[in-house]
Design a protein around this motif. Structure first.
Motif, mmCIF file in Angstrom:
data_model
loop_
_atom_site.group_PDB
_atom_site.id
_atom_site.type_symbol
_atom_site.label_atom_id
_atom_site.label_comp_id
_atom_site.label_asym_id
_atom_site.label_seq_id
_atom_site.Cartn_x
_atom_site.Cartn_y
_atom_site.Cartn_z
ATOM 1 N N PHE A 35 0.912 -0.986 0.006
ATOM 2 C CA PHE A 35 -0.001 0.150 0.202
ATOM 3 C C PHE A 35 0.730 1.384 0.181
ATOM 4 C CE2 PHE A 35 -3.455 -2.959 1.542
ATOM 5 C CZ PHE A 35 -4.259 -2.783 0.424
ATOM 6 N N TRP A 80 -7.606 6.481 6.015
ATOM 7 C CA TRP A 80 -7.226 5.228 5.717
ATOM 8 C C TRP A 80 -5.858 5.152 6.471
ATOM 9 C CZ3 TRP A 80 -2.207 4.905 4.067
ATOM 10 C CH2 TRP A 80 -1.811 5.893 2.992
ATOM 11 N N GLU A 81 -5.583 3.913 6.939
ATOM 12 C CA GLU A 81 -4.084 3.583 7.773
ATOM 13 C C GLU A 81 -3.862 2.022 7.395
ATOM 14 O OE1 GLU A 81 -5.788 1.794 12.101
ATOM 15 O OE2 GLU A 81 -5.734 4.078 11.712
ATOM 16 N N GLN A 82 -2.627 2.018 7.182
ATOM 17 C CA GLN A 82 -1.940 0.644 6.782
ATOM 18 C C GLN A 82 -1.225 0.064 7.910
ATOM 19 O OE1 GLN A 82 0.976 1.339 3.946
ATOM 20 N NE2 GLN A 82 2.097 2.674 5.142
ATOM 21 N N GLY A 86 2.427 -3.114 5.445
ATOM 22 C CA GLY A 86 1.831 -2.462 4.334
ATOM 23 C C GLY A 86 1.299 -3.238 3.321
ATOM 24 N N LEU A 89 -4.891 -2.629 4.809
ATOM 25 C CA LEU A 89 -5.449 -1.255 4.942
ATOM 26 C C LEU A 89 -6.815 -1.224 5.498
ATOM 27 C CD1 LEU A 89 -4.504 1.670 3.368
ATOM 28 C CD2 LEU A 89 -6.272 0.808 1.753
ATOM 29 N N TYR A 91 -9.849 1.413 6.181
ATOM 30 C CA TYR A 91 -10.347 2.808 5.747
ATOM 31 C C TYR A 91 -11.753 3.231 5.980
ATOM 32 C CZ TYR A 91 -12.553 -0.355 2.188
ATOM 33 O OH TYR A 91 -13.309 -1.204 1.491
ATOM 34 N N GLU A 106 -11.834 -3.142 4.870
ATOM 35 C CA GLU A 106 -10.530 -3.424 5.129
ATOM 36 C C GLU A 106 -9.974 -3.982 3.759
ATOM 37 O OE1 GLU A 106 -9.277 -5.361 8.826
ATOM 38 O OE2 GLU A 106 -9.086 -7.196 7.672
ATOM 39 N N GLU A 108 -6.756 -6.377 2.110
ATOM 40 C CA GLU A 108 -5.492 -7.234 2.402
ATOM 41 C C GLU A 108 -4.934 -7.619 1.003
ATOM 42 O OE1 GLU A 108 -4.203 -11.112 4.896
ATOM 43 O OE2 GLU A 108 -6.249 -10.813 4.445
#
Length: 141
Positions: A35, A80-82, A86, A89, A91, A106, A108
């Motif tokens: 990501f 969003w955050e990962q 990486g 995610l 969101y 989510e 993946e």
């Protein structure tokens, strides 16, 4: 007068298509990049729930365009955050059907494949088809 193709010609026809198919496959990435590589680029996805374009912005927002059947909806990604690796995610975005409803999702990345698993109301698989310019995020095709 039209003649029917010879047997040899009919058997050779699929071989004519192989170089083009091989070239098209060579343009696709072997795996989905993590990501962090998505930031500032529009990811093109094609899944069992429809086609999507996703742009992750460096400020934690972004844009998602979703094509379902005949309509296209573009919604903001509110946040969003990962994950640390990486490959995960999380969101939040408004629903494409009812903007008052917030969807927590989510995604993946499935290692070694060109697919992602998306979970919103239920799990979906989407094939990663590469990246496009940032301005491609606001349209479906």
């Amino acid at each position: 007068m039209l003649r029917s193709p010879s047997r040899r010609g009919a058997l050779a026809l699929p071989l004519l298509l192989v170089p083009g198919a091989r070239a098209a496959a060579a343009r696709l990435p072997a795996e989905v990049p993590p990501f962090p590589a998505w930031v500032g680029r529009t990811a093109l996805l094609n899944g069992d729930g429809g086609a999507a374009r996703v742009l992750l912005a460096a400020d934690g927002g972004g844009v998602m365009s979703v094509k379902l059947f005949l309509f296209c909806r573009t919604v903001p990604i509110m946040r969003w955050e990962q994950g640390a690796d990486g490959l995960l995610l999380r969101y939040a975005r408004p629903s494409v059907l009812d903007a008052r409803r917030v969807i927590e999702g989510e995604a993946e990345i499935l290692p070694g494949r060109r697919e992602l698993r998306w979970v919103e109301a239920r799990a979906h698989l989407a094939e990663f088809e590469g990246f496009a310019a940032p301005d491609a995020a606001g349209r479906c095709g």
